[in-house]
Each structure stands twice: as structure tokens, then as C-alpha cells.
Design an enzyme around this catalytic site. Structure first.
Site, PDB file in Angstrom:
ATOM      1  N   LEU A  68      11.543 -19.960  -4.727  1.00  0.00           N
ATOM      2  CA  LEU A  68      10.506 -19.207  -4.014  1.00  0.00           C
ATOM      3  C   LEU A  68       9.233 -19.228  -4.850  1.00  0.00           C
ATOM      4  O   LEU A  68       9.299 -19.158  -6.077  1.00  0.00           O
ATOM      5  CB  LEU A  68      10.973 -17.757  -3.819  1.00  0.00           C
ATOM      6  CG  LEU A  68       9.937 -16.796  -3.219  1.00  0.00           C
ATOM      7  CD1 LEU A  68      10.567 -15.958  -2.110  1.00  0.00           C
ATOM      8  CD2 LEU A  68       9.365 -15.841  -4.250  1.00  0.00           C
ATOM      9  N   HIS A 117       2.436   3.051  -8.908  1.00  0.00           N
ATOM     10  CA  HIS A 117       2.295   1.604  -9.146  1.00  0.00           C
ATOM     11  C   HIS A 117       3.498   1.077  -9.939  1.00  0.00           C
ATOM     12  O   HIS A 117       3.992  -0.016  -9.689  1.00  0.00           O
ATOM     13  CB  HIS A 117       0.999   1.319  -9.908  1.00  0.00           C
ATOM     14  CG  HIS A 117      -0.240   1.715  -9.152  1.00  0.00           C
ATOM     15  ND1 HIS A 117      -0.433   1.386  -7.825  1.00  0.00           N
ATOM     16  CD2 HIS A 117      -1.342   2.429  -9.514  1.00  0.00           C
ATOM     17  CE1 HIS A 117      -1.603   1.870  -7.419  1.00  0.00           C
ATOM     18  NE2 HIS A 117      -2.170   2.513  -8.419  1.00  0.00           N
ATOM     19  N   ASP A 147       0.833  -1.205   0.000  1.00  0.00           N
ATOM     20  CA  ASP A 147       0.000   0.000   0.000  1.00  0.00           C
ATOM     21  C   ASP A 147       0.875   1.266   0.000  1.00  0.00           C
ATOM     22  O   ASP A 147       1.976   1.258   0.548  1.00  0.00           O
ATOM     23  CB  ASP A 147      -0.911  -0.025   1.233  1.00  0.00           C
ATOM     24  CG  ASP A 147      -2.076   0.945   1.102  1.00  0.00           C
ATOM     25  OD1 ASP A 147      -2.301   1.464  -0.007  1.00  0.00           O
ATOM     26  OD2 ASP A 147      -2.763   1.183   2.109  1.00  0.00           O
TER      27      ASP A 147
HETATM   28  C1  FPP Z   1      -2.080   0.074  -3.198  1.00  0.00           C
HETATM   29  O1  FPP Z   1      -1.608   1.395  -3.211  1.00  0.00           O
HETATM   30  C2  FPP Z   1      -1.539  -0.635  -4.339  1.00  0.00           C
HETATM   31  C3  FPP Z   1      -2.274  -1.255  -5.297  1.00  0.00           C
HETATM   32  C4  FPP Z   1      -3.760  -1.290  -5.288  1.00  0.00           C
HETATM   33  C5  FPP Z   1      -1.635  -1.903  -6.442  1.00  0.00           C
HETATM   34  C6  FPP Z   1      -0.353  -2.600  -6.138  1.00  0.00           C
HETATM   35  C7  FPP Z   1       0.140  -3.156  -7.398  1.00  0.00           C
HETATM   36  C8  FPP Z   1       1.422  -3.198  -7.778  1.00  0.00           C
HETATM   37  C9  FPP Z   1       2.561  -2.729  -6.952  1.00  0.00           C
HETATM   38  C10 FPP Z   1       1.715  -3.785  -9.115  1.00  0.00           C
HETATM   39  C11 FPP Z   1       1.897  -5.271  -8.980  1.00  0.00           C
HETATM   40  C12 FPP Z   1       2.329  -5.833 -10.251  1.00  0.00           C
HETATM   41  C13 FPP Z   1       2.625  -7.133 -10.458  1.00  0.00           C
HETATM   42  C14 FPP Z   1       3.176  -7.550 -11.752  1.00  0.00           C
HETATM   43  C15 FPP Z   1       2.417  -8.155  -9.435  1.00  0.00           C
HETATM   44  P1  FPP Z   1      -2.677   2.581  -3.325  1.00  0.00           P
HETATM   45  O2  FPP Z   1      -2.902   2.867  -4.751  1.00  0.00           O
HETATM   46  O3  FPP Z   1      -3.916   2.225  -2.574  1.00  0.00           O
HETATM   47  O4  FPP Z   1      -1.882   3.742  -2.644  1.00  0.00           O
HETATM   48  P2  FPP Z   1      -2.517   4.906  -1.734  1.00  0.00           P
HETATM   49  O5  FPP Z   1      -3.092   4.249  -0.516  1.00  0.00           O
HETATM   50  O6  FPP Z   1      -1.319   5.756  -1.433  1.00  0.00           O
HETATM   51  O7  FPP Z   1      -3.527   5.607  -2.576  1.00  0.00           O
END
Ligand code: FPP
Length: 242
Positions: free
Chosen positions: A128, A34, A17
Site C-alpha cells: 500500500l 492528534h 477531522d
Molecule cells: C483535524 O482535526 C486534524 C488535523 C489538522 C491533524 C491531523 C493529524 C494527525 C492525525 C497526525 C498525522 C500524523 C502522521 C504521522 C501522518 P482538528 O484539529 O481540526 O479537529 P477539530 O475540528 O475537532 O478541532
């Protein structure tokens, strides 16, 4: 459980997050958060291998994330597709087995094919297991497991916790020992509800794109310092007869 057994968690689950806030702090669109998050994930996979962690499960897209603006949703889908083509060979050479958990029905055929390719290309790797929870929800998993058990003809009097576990999406993995959530929120957000019954939780204020080996080691240390009793009591010291 002895300290030796606790030294390394077998299974670490992470809610990544804070990507959006990381981007906002830099006056960038959320997508860039992201994007940075994917690069951090690759580094964390290597760090887990270096620490002999067997399973890493990450929450990449929840069943509820469809509520986000459509450009963010499509951005995330595109990012995941790009990540598969960019990192699949590298994950393979690192010895990573990739598994996708979640409801695949709602995602595009293109993404489904990419998932299938990632899973079959890495299925023999043993260093892993990286499970990517995508269009996943803990409640969805419990419901799909119940449906699958019913379809398999399991009679109600034989439906035990162990039996239902066989039908859960991650039946191939032990329950997580350590759950990490970055980004400062202190909640589970419908992640692995069934599997975290006795998991140790670490909540970090660090935003996911800033997460690294130091934060991973701090979480592992916090896990080691916990007294895991699994609902039991600490063994009493032996009484020596006078
Ligand atoms: C939460 O941060 C994050 C997500 C909903 C997406 C996480 C996804 C990735 C890191 C990409 C993963 C990719 C692969 C290939 C596995 P948020 O957007 O809720 O952040 P905020 O709370 O600051 O708004």
C-alpha cells in the site's frame, strides 16, 4: 463500471477531522486528540491493506493549518517526528511505501530529513502507498504543477489535462475513488482539488480518533452503492429485434 471493478476502491483519501473535539470532550488538550489520531491512522493503514486498497492518502497538515496557535503547530510537528521514529519500522514490515506530498520548504530541516528517511526506507514496498499530505493545499499543488510544466518548457498548446497531471505532486497515484471526511464538516478544505473531479464523497459524523474498521467498511459500502458515470450515461439495455 461493473460492480466487480467497483468492489474495492483503489485509492482512498481521508480528511482526518475531529481530533480537537474528541480531546475537548475528554477535557484534554487538543494535542491528545492528534496523538490518538496517529494511533488510529496506523490501524486504518492495516485495515486498508487487509481490504486490498492500493493507495491511502491522508491530510495531516494543510497549508492553512499554520494559522493555528503556535503551541498546536509545534505539537503537531513534534508528533509527526515522533510518529516517524515510532512507526517507521512497523510500516516497513507491513509493506507500506510512504510518500510525503506538500511544500517541504517551510518545515524544519529535522522534519524534512525524517520525511526523506521514511520515503527512502520504504520505497520498494508494494502492499500500500501511504501518502501523507503535509503543508499541502490543492491550490498549491495546481500552481506548483503549472510552474513545473513551464520550467520543463511545455508549450501552451501542448498543455493538456493529462500533461499537467504529470506535474502534480501525486502523479504516481490514480485519482482517489473514495474521499472520506470525518468530524461532521461537509467541505473539501483545499484537499486534492485537481484529483477529486470524479471521486465519490462520504462525510461521517464520527470524530477521527473514533474511526475504525466499521466506519471504513460503511464508507466502502456507500461507495459500492454509487452509480459512477464519469460524466457519461448509464449504458442502455440491449434492444432485441422482434
Ligand atoms: C483535524 O482535526 C486534524 C488535523 C489538522 C491533524 C491531523 C493529524 C494527525 C492525525 C497526525 C498525522 C500524523 C502522521 C504521522 C501522518 P482538528 O484539529 O481540526 O479537529 P477539530 O475540528 O475537532 O478541532
Amino acid at each position: 463500471m461493473t460492480n466487480e471493478l467497483k468492489a474495492v476502491p483503489r485509492h482512498v483519501a481521508i480528511v482526518m477531522d475531529g481530533n480537537g473535539r474528541w480531546a475537548k470532550k475528554r477535557f484534554l488538550p487538543r494535542f491528545f486528540g492528534h496523538k490518538a489520531g496517529v494511533d488510529v491512522l496506523v490501524k486504518v493503514v492495516q485495515a486498508c491493506i487487509d481490504r486490498n486498497i492500493e493507495h491511502l492518502t491522508v491530510f495531516a497538515f494543510s497549508s492553512e493549518n499554520w494559522k493555528r496557535p503556535s503551541d498546536e503547530v509545534s505539537g503537531l510537528m513534534g508528533l509527526v517526528l515522533a510518529a516517524v521514529s515510532r512507526y517507521l519500522a512497523r510500516m516497513g514490515s507491513m509493506g507500506v511505501r510512504i510518500r510525503i506530498v506538500g511544500d517541504r520548504e517551510a518545515v524544519s530541516a529535522k522534519l524534512r530529513n525524517a520525511w526523506n528517511e521514511a520515503e527512502s526506507a520504504t520505497c520498494h514496498n508494494t502492499k500500500l502507498t501511504l501518502s501523507v499530505a503535509f503543508n499541502y493545499g490543492g491550490r498549491w499543488d495546481i500552481v506548483q504543477a503549472c510552474k513545473a510544466a513551464m520550467l520543463a518548457g511545455v508549450p501552451p498548446d501542448q498543455l493538456t489535462e493529462a500533461k499537467l497531471s504529470e506535474f502534480m505532486a501525486m502523479s504516481y497515484a490514480p485519482d482517489p475513488d473514495l474521499f472520506i471526511r470525518t468530524g461532521g464538516e461537509v467541505r473539501i478544505s483545499n484537499f486534492m482539488l485537481w484529483q477529486v473531479a470524479y471521486t465519490e464523497f462520504v462525510f461521517s459524523d464520527c470524530l477521527w480518533p473514533e474511526f475504525g474498521e466499521a466506519q471504513l467498511d460503511a464508507a466502502i459500502q456507500a461507495y459500492r452503492d454509487r452509480d459512477r458515470r464519469f460524466g457519461g450515461v448509464k449504458a442502455a439495455p440491449a434492444v432485441v429485434a422482434a
